[in-house]
Motif scaffolding. Structure first.
Motif, PDB file in Angstrom:
ATOM      1  N   GLY A  50       0.792  -1.221   0.000  1.00  0.00           N
ATOM      2  CA  GLY A  50       0.000   0.000   0.000  1.00  0.00           C
ATOM      3  C   GLY A  50       0.824   1.272   0.000  1.00  0.00           C
ATOM      4  O   GLY A  50       0.302   2.350  -0.331  1.00  0.00           O
ATOM      5  N   ILE A  51       2.112   1.197   0.372  1.00  0.00           N
ATOM      6  CA  ILE A  51       2.941   2.414   0.408  1.00  0.00           C
ATOM      7  C   ILE A  51       3.781   2.582  -0.866  1.00  0.00           C
ATOM      8  O   ILE A  51       4.497   3.568  -1.015  1.00  0.00           O
ATOM      9  CB  ILE A  51       3.855   2.423   1.652  1.00  0.00           C
ATOM     10  CG1 ILE A  51       4.853   1.263   1.629  1.00  0.00           C
ATOM     11  CG2 ILE A  51       3.020   2.370   2.915  1.00  0.00           C
ATOM     12  CD1 ILE A  51       6.239   1.587   1.220  1.00  0.00           C
ATOM     13  N   VAL A  52       3.673   1.625  -1.794  1.00  0.00           N
ATOM     14  CA  VAL A  52       4.496   1.682  -3.005  1.00  0.00           C
ATOM     15  C   VAL A  52       3.987   2.773  -3.945  1.00  0.00           C
ATOM     16  O   VAL A  52       2.817   2.785  -4.330  1.00  0.00           O
ATOM     17  CB  VAL A  52       4.497   0.316  -3.728  1.00  0.00           C
ATOM     18  CG1 VAL A  52       5.222   0.427  -5.072  1.00  0.00           C
ATOM     19  CG2 VAL A  52       5.150  -0.747  -2.856  1.00  0.00           C
ATOM     20  N   ASN A  53       4.902   3.689  -4.310  1.00  0.00           N
ATOM     21  CA  ASN A  53       4.532   4.792  -5.202  1.00  0.00           C
ATOM     22  C   ASN A  53       5.528   4.951  -6.341  1.00  0.00           C
ATOM     23  O   ASN A  53       5.747   6.052  -6.850  1.00  0.00           O
ATOM     24  CB  ASN A  53       4.422   6.096  -4.410  1.00  0.00           C
ATOM     25  CG  ASN A  53       5.720   6.437  -3.677  1.00  0.00           C
ATOM     26  OD1 ASN A  53       6.705   5.712  -3.800  1.00  0.00           O
ATOM     27  ND2 ASN A  53       5.711   7.527  -2.930  1.00  0.00           N
ATOM     28  N   CYS A  54       6.190   3.823  -6.703  1.00  0.00           N
ATOM     29  CA  CYS A  54       7.163   3.872  -7.805  1.00  0.00           C
ATOM     30  C   CYS A  54       6.896   2.708  -8.749  1.00  0.00           C
ATOM     31  O   CYS A  54       6.059   1.846  -8.478  1.00  0.00           O
ATOM     32  CB  CYS A  54       8.586   3.822  -7.260  1.00  0.00           C
ATOM     33  SG  CYS A  54       8.966   2.308  -6.354  1.00  0.00           S
ATOM     34  N   GLU A  55       7.619   2.682  -9.855  1.00  0.00           N
ATOM     35  CA  GLU A  55       7.379   1.669 -10.877  1.00  0.00           C
ATOM     36  C   GLU A  55       7.836   0.289 -10.440  1.00  0.00           C
ATOM     37  O   GLU A  55       8.844   0.133  -9.739  1.00  0.00           O
ATOM     38  CB  GLU A  55       8.124   2.042 -12.174  1.00  0.00           C
ATOM     39  CG  GLU A  55       7.593   3.285 -12.857  1.00  0.00           C
ATOM     40  CD  GLU A  55       8.030   3.353 -14.316  1.00  0.00           C
ATOM     41  OE1 GLU A  55       7.984   2.300 -14.983  1.00  0.00           O
ATOM     42  OE2 GLU A  55       8.406   4.443 -14.771  1.00  0.00           O
ATOM     43  N   ASN A  56       7.104  -0.726 -10.871  1.00  0.00           N
ATOM     44  CA  ASN A  56       7.535  -2.118 -10.706  1.00  0.00           C
ATOM     45  C   ASN A  56       8.610  -2.415 -11.742  1.00  0.00           C
ATOM     46  O   ASN A  56       8.568  -1.908 -12.868  1.00  0.00           O
ATOM     47  CB  ASN A  56       6.345  -3.059 -10.928  1.00  0.00           C
ATOM     48  CG  ASN A  56       6.575  -4.448 -10.362  1.00  0.00           C
ATOM     49  OD1 ASN A  56       6.156  -4.748  -9.263  1.00  0.00           O
ATOM     50  ND2 ASN A  56       7.260  -5.308 -11.112  1.00  0.00           N
ATOM     51  N   VAL A  57       9.588  -3.230 -11.368  1.00  0.00           N
ATOM     52  CA  VAL A  57      10.606  -3.612 -12.353  1.00  0.00           C
ATOM     53  C   VAL A  57       9.959  -4.516 -13.400  1.00  0.00           C
ATOM     54  O   VAL A  57       8.991  -5.227 -13.131  1.00  0.00           O
ATOM     55  CB  VAL A  57      11.799  -4.330 -11.695  1.00  0.00           C
ATOM     56  CG1 VAL A  57      12.505  -3.434 -10.692  1.00  0.00           C
ATOM     57  CG2 VAL A  57      11.379  -5.642 -11.041  1.00  0.00           C
ATOM     58  N   LYS A  58      10.525  -4.480 -14.606  1.00  0.00           N
ATOM     59  CA  LYS A  58      10.006  -5.285 -15.705  1.00  0.00           C
ATOM     60  C   LYS A  58      11.123  -6.115 -16.313  1.00  0.00           C
ATOM     61  O   LYS A  58      12.304  -5.821 -16.161  1.00  0.00           O
ATOM     62  CB  LYS A  58       9.400  -4.381 -16.784  1.00  0.00           C
ATOM     63  CG  LYS A  58       8.164  -3.616 -16.346  1.00  0.00           C
ATOM     64  CD  LYS A  58       7.616  -2.782 -17.505  1.00  0.00           C
ATOM     65  CE  LYS A  58       6.345  -2.038 -17.100  1.00  0.00           C
ATOM     66  NZ  LYS A  58       5.817  -1.216 -18.240  1.00  0.00           N
ATOM     67  N   LEU A  59      10.732  -7.165 -17.024  1.00  0.00           N
ATOM     68  CA  LEU A  59      11.679  -7.979 -17.771  1.00  0.00           C
ATOM     69  C   LEU A  59      12.481  -7.084 -18.710  1.00  0.00           C
ATOM     70  O   LEU A  59      11.920  -6.299 -19.465  1.00  0.00           O
ATOM     71  CB  LEU A  59      10.914  -9.036 -18.578  1.00  0.00           C
ATOM     72  CG  LEU A  59      11.745  -9.894 -19.542  1.00  0.00           C
ATOM     73  CD1 LEU A  59      12.712 -10.787 -18.775  1.00  0.00           C
ATOM     74  CD2 LEU A  59      10.815 -10.745 -20.423  1.00  0.00           C
TER      75      LEU A  59
END
Length: 398
Positions: A265-274
């Motif tokens: 719930g505190i994540v406000n950045c991009e998820n890593v991708k392949l």
């Protein structure tokens, strides 16, 4: 009666209890006077405790040095046991003929006993020996201590079979380690030759079918950068969103130790991708700045930490290889903060490198990706063999 967990078929359970001193002869050496420089201008390898596993030595002594000191000769195949200092308890089969100093005990088995069996028993018992005789890591071992160590011996035939098993494992490990070193050396060489050197616009070595000059560009022209997550200790959970940090990057690969998970719930950045590359851009150690790894599989619910930068581009394998070059290390050192070990995103974007056309980038990226795959495969095989050897040492000796 104690019985080892693993025995070869066809051997009974009878074991003979002996000490190292009962079944071997042993001796230590000495050090020729360092004030006599001619003593160290000979061709006799002078083996010190940190070199007992090596085929080479840093120092060589003369026949005169051997004659006028307590240094003693050992033969290839003798057991070498380190008595002093940081290497206390290390043991190996000598790879060479040479002279030893006082920090090494040479051990020669009596007839009917086997170096490989005795050496591997001592290797298995290292921690127990140090705990018993060097509590707190203080002091040195001695010949008397080593000779008093007890071991349980199977028949001579079984000793030979067990010794041969571990010798085969050691040879296999040595072969994989040699191949690994060769692949790593090849990679270092090709990184220096397949990217243009300073002042040049073409590389020294080029893959077939490519020509023309490379064009200089800033990284910001070809790469998208994204920032990592800042979180508080109270955000950390036992499971949740994985935060990749510098400790998750080792030798160009992701490792999953000392993992940190936070509340999604505190994540406000991009998820890593392949295909992304994660780079350490801030750290207490300057040497870790620029450490990086390519994301080689889908990693849902995974982000990077605030001291990392994410890179997203069209040819990630090429960029990953570029970040392995000495040119990138030079750019890091040139852009590091004076007081904080940090590369800012602004400075990262402005770093300039030469780029070929897209097709050549892809070919170069594939070349180094294949090399990296071979390196990782050998590292994994070495790890598996070392784990197997450790288990066998534990289960085949009492």
């Amino acid at each position: 009666m104690s019985i080892s967990k693993i025995r070869f078929k066809g051997y009974d359970n009878s074991l003979e209890r002996k000490t190292i001193g009962d079944i071997t002869t042993s001796f230590s050496g000495g050090t020729p006077k360092s004030s006599n420089k001619t003593y160290y201008e000979g061709n006799i390898p002078f083996i010190r405790s940190g070199e007992i596993k090596s085929k080479q030595t840093e120092l060589f002594i003369s026949d005169e040095a051997l004659k006028n000191s307590s240094a003693k000769m050992v033969e290839k195949g003798d057991i070498l046991y380190a008595l002093y200092g940081a290497t206390s308890g290390e043991v190996a089969i000598s790879q060479i003929n040479g002279a030893i100093n006082q920090a090494i005990l040479a051990i020669k088995p009596n007839s009917g006993y086997f170096s490989e069996f005795i050496m591997n028993y001592l290797k298995k018992e290292k921690d127990n020996i140090l705990e018993k005789y060097l509590q707190g890591g203080q002091g040195n071992l001695s010949a008397a201590i080593v000779k008093s160590i007890e071991l349980h011996l199977p028949s001579q035939e079984e000793q030979s079979v067990i010794g041969s098993l571990f010798s085969t494992l050691d040879d296999l490990l040595a072969s994989y380690k040699d191949n690994l070193a060769n692949y790593q050396s090849l990679k270092a060489t090709m990184l220096s030759k397949m990217f243009p050197k300073v002042g040049q616009t073409v590389p020294e070595i080029r893959l077939d079918g490519f020509e023309g000059e490379w064009k200089i560009k800033e990284l910001g022209e070809v790469i998208k950068f994204y920032s990592g997550l800042t979180y508080k200790p109270s955000d950390v959970l036992s499971s949740g969103t994985l935060v990749l940090r510098s400790s998750n990057v080792r030798e160009g690969e992701l490792i999953y130790i000392d993992n940190v998970f936070v509340d999604p719930g505190i994540v406000n950045c991009e998820n890593v991708k392949l295909g992304d590359i994660v780079v350490v851009v801030r750290n207490g150690s300057r040497d870790l700045i620029g450490k990086h790894a390519l994301i080689k599989s889908e990693m849902p619910n995974t982000v990077i930490g605030a001291f990392m930068t994410g890179i997203r581009c069209d040819n990630p394998e090429f960029i990953n290889a570029l970040l392995d070059t000495k040119m990138f290390i030079y750019e890091i050192n040139r852009n590091l903060g004076a007081t904080i070990n940090q590369i800012t995103t602004g400075n990262f974007k402005k770093m300039k490198f030469y780029f070929p056309l897209t097709d050549e980038q892809q070919a170069i990226g594939s070349y180094f990706s294949n090399l990296d795959h071979l390196i990782v495969a050998h590292q994994e095989k070495i790890s598996q063999l070392e784990t197997l050897k450790k288990r066998l040492l534990h289960d085949m000796f009492i």
